[in-house]
Design an enzyme around this catalytic site. Structure first.
Site, PDB file in Angstrom:
ATOM      1  N   VAL A  75       0.846  -1.203   0.000  1.00 36.01           N
ATOM      2  CA  VAL A  75       0.000   0.000   0.000  1.00 36.01           C
ATOM      3  C   VAL A  75       0.882   1.255   0.000  1.00 36.01           C
ATOM      4  CG1 VAL A  75      -1.774   1.279   1.253  1.00 36.01           C
ATOM      5  CG2 VAL A  75      -1.902  -1.209   1.150  1.00 36.01           C
ATOM      6  N   CYS A  76       1.934   1.234   0.815  1.00 41.35           N
ATOM      7  CA  CYS A  76       2.859   2.386   0.881  1.00 41.35           C
ATOM      8  C   CYS A  76       3.468   2.658  -0.486  1.00 41.35           C
ATOM      9  CB  CYS A  76       3.975   2.122   1.884  1.00 41.35           C
ATOM     10  SG  CYS A  76       3.376   1.770   3.534  1.00 41.35           S
ATOM     11  N   THR A  77       3.783   1.621  -1.208  1.00 38.24           N
ATOM     12  CA  THR A  77       4.371   1.783  -2.539  1.00 38.24           C
ATOM     13  C   THR A  77       3.423   2.552  -3.455  1.00 38.24           C
ATOM     14  OG1 THR A  77       5.629  -0.252  -2.274  1.00 38.24           O
ATOM     15  CG2 THR A  77       5.250   0.483  -4.533  1.00 38.24           C
TER      16      THR A  77
ATOM     17  N   LEU B  38       3.269   6.328  -2.382  1.00 41.11           N
ATOM     18  CA  LEU B  38       4.421   7.136  -2.813  1.00 41.11           C
ATOM     19  C   LEU B  38       4.428   7.333  -4.321  1.00 41.11           C
ATOM     20  CD1 LEU B  38       5.334   6.866   0.138  1.00 41.11           C
ATOM     21  CD2 LEU B  38       7.667   6.783  -0.733  1.00 41.11           C
TER      22      LEU B  38
END
Ligand code: BEZ
Length: 235
Positions: free
Chosen positions: A71-73, A76
């Site tokens: 999810v973080c990928t 960003l």
């Protein structure tokens, strides 16, 4: 019907008693209007002193759980694509996560290659989670390992203007961040408030009793009263 609290049980009429673990979980509960504290951190762009770096700009400060997580990928990657929008509004972004600087740098390059984008903002390495704990980003019941997705919008005088908290499993909407910043900047320029689901360009609310002359001078339009307490104007 009165509101019922099921736990913990308190005396009738007494202020609700918080469980001990709640009372001990945060030292500072950030509030809208608080000055965001100064801090220093190692980031993907070198050592950073927050106030010095941020001064005179709007800031989007956001935590996320860890480098190289799905999810973080995507978050960003999306932020990477929005650089022009952030620039247009005069907003700097700063990430914050527990992963070491070197790992974050490698991960950013991976994101850039995969999504054909550029991670244009620094990201702090909060190894040990000191900052995450201080800023209320550590929610042990959601994850005892990672910080949650917490976002702060901070104005050029370093006051917190908006906050939101998302769980580990739900990625944020970058357009919503920009929408709120636009609404706050409009508020500062004109005193207008913004209605539900407002998007830039939509009519706004005049929340005060200023004269129609003032309205026309500020918005170049006449206002309209939808209700005695709801006055709107087209931008
Ligand atoms: C994610 O960003 O997808 C993620 C972060 C922490 C744990 C699991 C998933």
């Amino acid at each position: 019907m009165s509101i019922q609290f099921f736990a913990p049980r308190g005396k009738e009429g007494a202020a609700p008693r918080l469980p001990l673990s709640y009372r001990q979980s945060v030292k500072w509960l950030p509030q809208i209007g608080d000055i965001f504290p100064d801090f220093s951190a190692n980031t993907t762009e070198g050592k950073l002193r927050f106030w010095e770096w941020a001064e005179g700009n709007w800031v989007y400060l956001f935590s996320h759980p860890a480098a190289r997580t799905p999810v973080c990928t995507t978050e960003l990657g999306e932020l990477g694509d929005m650089q022009d929008e952030f620039l247009r509004l005069g907003v700097k972004a700063l990430g914050l996560t527990a992963s070491p600087v070197a790992e974050q740098i490698e991960w950013h390059r991976e994101i850039e290659r995969t999504f054909d984008t550029r991670v244009w903002f620094p990201s702090a390495a909060d190894e040990g989670g000191t900052l995450a704990t201080l800023f209320g980003m550590q929610h042990a019941k959601e994850s005892d390992q990672w910080p949650i997705r917490k976002s702060f919008i901070i104005d050029p005088t370093m006051h917190i203007r908006m906050m939101f908290e998302y769980p580990v499993s739900v990625g944020r909407d970058t357009n919503e961040i920009l929408r709120v910043i636009e609404a706050l900047q409009l508020r500062d320029r004109t005193g207008a408030a913004t209605p539900a689901n407002w998007m830039p360009g939509d009519p706004v609310i005049i929340p005060d009793e200023r004269s129609e002359f003032e309205v026309v001078r500020t918005f170049r339009n006449y206002s309209r009263r939808v209700l005695p307490y709801l006055r709107i104007v087209n931008l």
